[in-house]
Design an enzyme around this catalytic site. Structure first.
Site, PDB file in Angstrom:
ATOM      1  N   SER A   1       0.817  -1.206   0.000  1.00 42.92           N
ATOM      2  CA  SER A   1       0.000   0.000   0.000  1.00 42.92           C
ATOM      3  C   SER A   1       0.857   1.266   0.000  1.00 42.92           C
ATOM      4  O   SER A   1       1.604   1.518  -0.936  1.00 42.92           O
ATOM      5  CB  SER A   1      -0.970  -0.033   1.178  1.00 42.92           C
ATOM      6  OG  SER A   1      -1.922   0.997   1.080  1.00 42.92           O
TER       7      SER A   1
ATOM      8  N   ASP B   1      -6.187   2.133  -2.898  1.00 35.90           N
ATOM      9  CA  ASP B   1      -7.299   1.804  -2.010  1.00 35.90           C
ATOM     10  C   ASP B   1      -7.636   2.970  -1.076  1.00 35.90           C
ATOM     11  O   ASP B   1      -8.617   2.901  -0.337  1.00 35.90           O
ATOM     12  CB  ASP B   1      -7.046   0.513  -1.218  1.00 35.90           C
ATOM     13  CG  ASP B   1      -5.885   0.601  -0.239  1.00 35.90           C
ATOM     14  OD1 ASP B   1      -5.104   1.577  -0.327  1.00 35.90           O
ATOM     15  OD2 ASP B   1      -5.752  -0.301   0.608  1.00 35.90           O
ATOM     16  N   ARG B   2      -6.823   4.042  -1.116  1.00 35.05           N
ATOM     17  CA  ARG B   2      -7.094   5.179  -0.245  1.00 35.05           C
ATOM     18  C   ARG B   2      -7.051   6.468  -1.073  1.00 35.05           C
ATOM     19  O   ARG B   2      -6.494   6.509  -2.165  1.00 35.05           O
ATOM     20  CB  ARG B   2      -6.077   5.244   0.895  1.00 35.05           C
ATOM     21  CG  ARG B   2      -6.031   3.936   1.678  1.00 35.05           C
ATOM     22  CD  ARG B   2      -5.287   4.040   2.979  1.00 35.05           C
ATOM     23  NE  ARG B   2      -4.011   4.698   2.808  1.00 35.05           N
ATOM     24  CZ  ARG B   2      -3.417   5.389   3.775  1.00 35.05           C
ATOM     25  NH1 ARG B   2      -3.995   5.516   4.953  1.00 35.05           N
ATOM     26  NH2 ARG B   2      -2.248   5.949   3.569  1.00 35.05           N
TER      27      ARG B   2
ATOM     28  N   GLU C   1     -12.407   4.523   7.465  1.00 34.18           N
ATOM     29  CA  GLU C   1     -11.434   4.638   8.544  1.00 34.18           C
ATOM     30  C   GLU C   1     -10.707   5.957   8.357  1.00 34.18           C
ATOM     31  O   GLU C   1     -10.501   6.416   7.224  1.00 34.18           O
ATOM     32  CB  GLU C   1     -10.458   3.464   8.554  1.00 34.18           C
ATOM     33  CG  GLU C   1      -9.659   3.263   7.280  1.00 34.18           C
ATOM     34  CD  GLU C   1      -8.780   2.019   7.336  1.00 34.18           C
ATOM     35  OE1 GLU C   1      -8.838   1.280   8.322  1.00 34.18           O
ATOM     36  OE2 GLU C   1      -8.030   1.805   6.368  1.00 34.18           O
TER      37      GLU C   1
ATOM     38  N   SER D   1      -7.829   6.977   8.340  1.00 33.44           N
ATOM     39  CA  SER D   1      -6.588   7.028   7.557  1.00 33.44           C
ATOM     40  C   SER D   1      -6.897   7.005   6.064  1.00 33.44           C
ATOM     41  O   SER D   1      -6.359   6.212   5.311  1.00 33.44           O
ATOM     42  CB  SER D   1      -5.661   5.886   7.956  1.00 33.44           C
ATOM     43  OG  SER D   1      -6.335   4.649   7.884  1.00 33.44           O
TER      44      SER D   1
ATOM     45  N   LYS E   1     -11.828  -0.857   1.442  1.00 35.04           N
ATOM     46  CA  LYS E   1     -11.694   0.555   1.085  1.00 35.04           C
ATOM     47  C   LYS E   1     -11.274   0.656  -0.377  1.00 35.04           C
ATOM     48  O   LYS E   1     -10.543  -0.201  -0.879  1.00 35.04           O
ATOM     49  CB  LYS E   1     -10.711   1.261   2.004  1.00 35.04           C
ATOM     50  CG  LYS E   1      -9.341   0.654   2.109  1.00 35.04           C
ATOM     51  CD  LYS E   1      -8.529   1.409   3.158  1.00 35.04           C
ATOM     52  CE  LYS E   1      -7.130   0.824   3.329  1.00 35.04           C
ATOM     53  NZ  LYS E   1      -7.134  -0.444   4.076  1.00 35.04           N
TER      54      LYS E   1
END
Length: 622
Positions: free
Chosen positions: A174, A336-337, A434, A436, A448
């Protein structure tokens, strides 16, 4: 990095003289016997030749374990590193575990994906590790759906559900530093594995440490096995088609005058975010050219984590200024973020926190849900979820709007598994997050997802622009309605595990044996919840409602003035994270007063409980 099959120096284990430490001797002999990667063998060979026993011990005398995001560690030689051998061992353990649960494993198969990471000095790349993962499964006649190119992490759990696979593996670290890589496992429901699967897989790994076949090392097996398929075209097409369920105002999108900047942080996100904008009828975002293409060295950023804010978004913000684009979207390397920044007041950039983006997305998802489901009865089956260290803003919305809100332990694996449980009883999770910067809009995938979050934020911005509102103005509207939620999230770095143990032991015995602190910054602590020990002073039986999680430390303090403060160890990095939030009631708008109160408590939490100077902790610089 092509020829990874070399045997290294076969005389190395002959040269190894006893160190006097039987555990180390055995570990070195095993490594030199089993490892077939010439680069990682060479690393151990050189440590052996130099007699560096402490280095050998640190690499070889402990094993990887599953944290909040699967296995994650630096790449390189060693049983507690990510490399060919540990990935083969992990996959053998996963295979044995799957055999116990799936009689039809040979028809269901597994999904395998990977990001763009790589490390030349250890002959390690995510693509190679994914091929070795596939080779282990193929050597046991298990079908493998191996993506032919790098994909966003959420594509793996999405494919697991879509293809009916028994499990999925994503090779990624990640947003971690370039030295790291990881092995993330998804169950058949598409959620990351949680207990008891994690412990059982580790037990199976221990039972079969030696690679069981020469085929395990043959990455070429994926090219000529009839059991290997490439799901890329089908999965990408299905994902983009289902993404339309999150598009609520397509009519406005095509005429949106806003420009968007997108950075993929040298990772996988560029192509997929471009496609998502096309699906929504939005003009494609302008990519940051220096960060558009994969680069395992993440050359243009000091760290590949968009959560670090303005300091790592510099190139994006400069491009936005040149292009007169008011909004920046940044996906992390495995997409994913999502980080979001907006030019507010015509001159200053605001980088939204994860909690602030969540407030906006939670409002947006419920606003559009209500538009399509006006009946009050419909709301009874609607849920939003957040991890317990995240903002309580969704809880405040739920109180007023009538939908359900639940908290989980930190880590999206808990959210993903809860989504699965709720869906079995006919409930629908329309948003989860979340702090983060991990967001899930809708229930496309129980993980996510930075790709869908990016395009949903863009459509929301387009809609608000049409209403003469910026994202930041709407955020303040949300806080006016549901109450201001002022939060602070940061961390200290501690590379010494015994020091971390000492810090948390001191907190648990602050006022004497088994007695937690009574005040923080002079403010009385009214409740303490310690998820590591299962203690919660707010419960009649003093037992925590959230599951006990002994593998990491997490203590939450509720203060008399309304501040909630949490200290926890990271599951993926050598950090102690701290989270504080002031939850005000609707109508209270003295934001600067709230921020000042929060600042005092946060500083006291750090100084009184963590003692950075005494414990040689490095505070975050941002």
């Amino acid at each position: 990095m092509e020829d990874n099959g070399g045997n290294g120096d076969l005389n190395a284990n002959m040269r190894w003289q006893s160190s006097g430490d039987p555990q180390l001797d055995k570990a070195v002999q095993q490594w030199l016997t089993w490892d077939k990667n010439q680069w990682t063998r060479a690393q151990v060979d050189s440590l052996v030749a130099a007699g560096r026993l402490d280095d050998l011990r640190s690499r070889l005398c402990s094993r990887l374990s599953f944290g909040t995001a699967g296995l994650r560690a630096p790449m390189g030689a060693g049983f507690n590193r990510i490399n060919d051998l540990t990935v083969i061992q992990s996959t053998q353990g996963l295979y044995s575990h799957l055999c116990r649960y799936f009689a039809d494993l040979s028809s269901r198969g597994v999904v395998v994906g990977y990001d763009t990471r790589g490390q030349e000095e250890s002959g390690c790349s995510s693509q190679r590790l994914a091929k070795l993962t596939a080779a282990v499964m193929l050597s046991r006649d298990v079908p493998v759906h191996l993506f032919s190119t790098f994909v966003p992490t959420p594509y793996v759990p999405y494919a697991v559900r879509k293809l009916g696979a028994a499990a999925g593996v994503m090779i990624t670290a990640s947003h971690n530093p370039k030295e790291d890589n990881g092995y993330k496992v998804y169950w058949c429901n598409g959620a990351q594995i949680a207990a008891p699967h994690d412990k059982e897989i580790l037990r199976h790994i221990e039972e079969q440490l030696e690679p069981w076949s020469a085929y395990c090392w043959e990455e070429e097996l994926v090219d000529h096995s009839s059991l290997r398929t490439d799901p890329l075209t089908q999965i990408n097409s299905c994902y983009m088609e289902e993404l339309t369920s999150l598009c609520f105002h397509r009519d406005l999108n095509s005429s949106c005058p806003l420009k968007f900047i997108h950075s993929s942080f040298h990772g996988v996100g560029h192509t997929f975010v471009q496609q998502a904008f096309q699906v929504f009828g939005l003009a494609p975002p302008i990519p940051v050219p220096e960060q558009k293409d994969p680069d395992p060295n993440f050359s243009s950023v000091r760290c590949p984590n968009p959560e670090e804010g303005e300091s790592v978004l510099e190139l994006s913000l400069l491009l936005a200024e040149r292009e007169n684009a008011p909004i920046v979207l940044a996906t992390d390397p495995d997409a994913d973020r999502l980080a979001v920044a907006e030019k507010s007041d015509g001159s200053r950039w605001k980088v939204f926190t994860g909690n602030e983006v969540a407030a906006l997305l939670g409002w947006w998802m419920f606003f559009n849900w209500k538009e399509n489901h006006p009946g009050p009865a419909d709301t009874q089956k609607v849920y939003m979820l957040a991890t317990t260290v995240s903002s309580k803003i969704l809880q405040a919305m739920a109180r007023i709007e009538g939908f359900h809100f639940e908290e989980t332990l930190p880590g999206f694996k808990w959210i993903g598994n809860r989504i699965h449980e709720l869906s079995k009883t006919g409930n629908r999770v329309i948003f989860a997050f979340e702090e983060s910067i991990g967001f899930l809009c809708g229930s496309l995938v129980p993980e996510k997802d930075g790709v869908s979050a990016a395009v949903v934020v863009a459509e929301m911005a387009a809609y608000l622009h049409n209403q003469k509102l910026s994202l930041n103005q709407q955020l303040h509207n949300i806080y006016q309605t549901y109450g201001y939620h002022v939060s602070k999230t940061s961390y200290v770095i501690c590379n010494d595990p015994p020091t971390i143990q000492k810090i948390f032991s001191r907190i648990r015995n602050f006022e004497g044996d088994g007695s937690y602190p009574r005040t923080c910054g002079g403010v009385r602590i009214v409740h303490v919840r310690d998820v590591t020990t299962g203690y919660d002073s707010s419960q009649p039986d003093l037992r925590a409602v959230l599951p006990v999680s002994r593998s990491s430390h997490m203590i939450t303090f509720t203060l008399q003035n309304g501040v909630v403060a949490t200290l926890r160890t990271s599951g993926t990095e050598p950090k102690i994270k701290f989270y504080t939030e002031f939850c005000a009631k609707p109508g209270k708008s003295d934001v600067s007063g709230l921020e000042e109160e929060l600042r005092k408590v946060t500083n006291a939490l750090l100084d009184e409980f963590l003692e950075p100077e005494k414990n040689n902790l490095t505070c975050r610089t941002a």
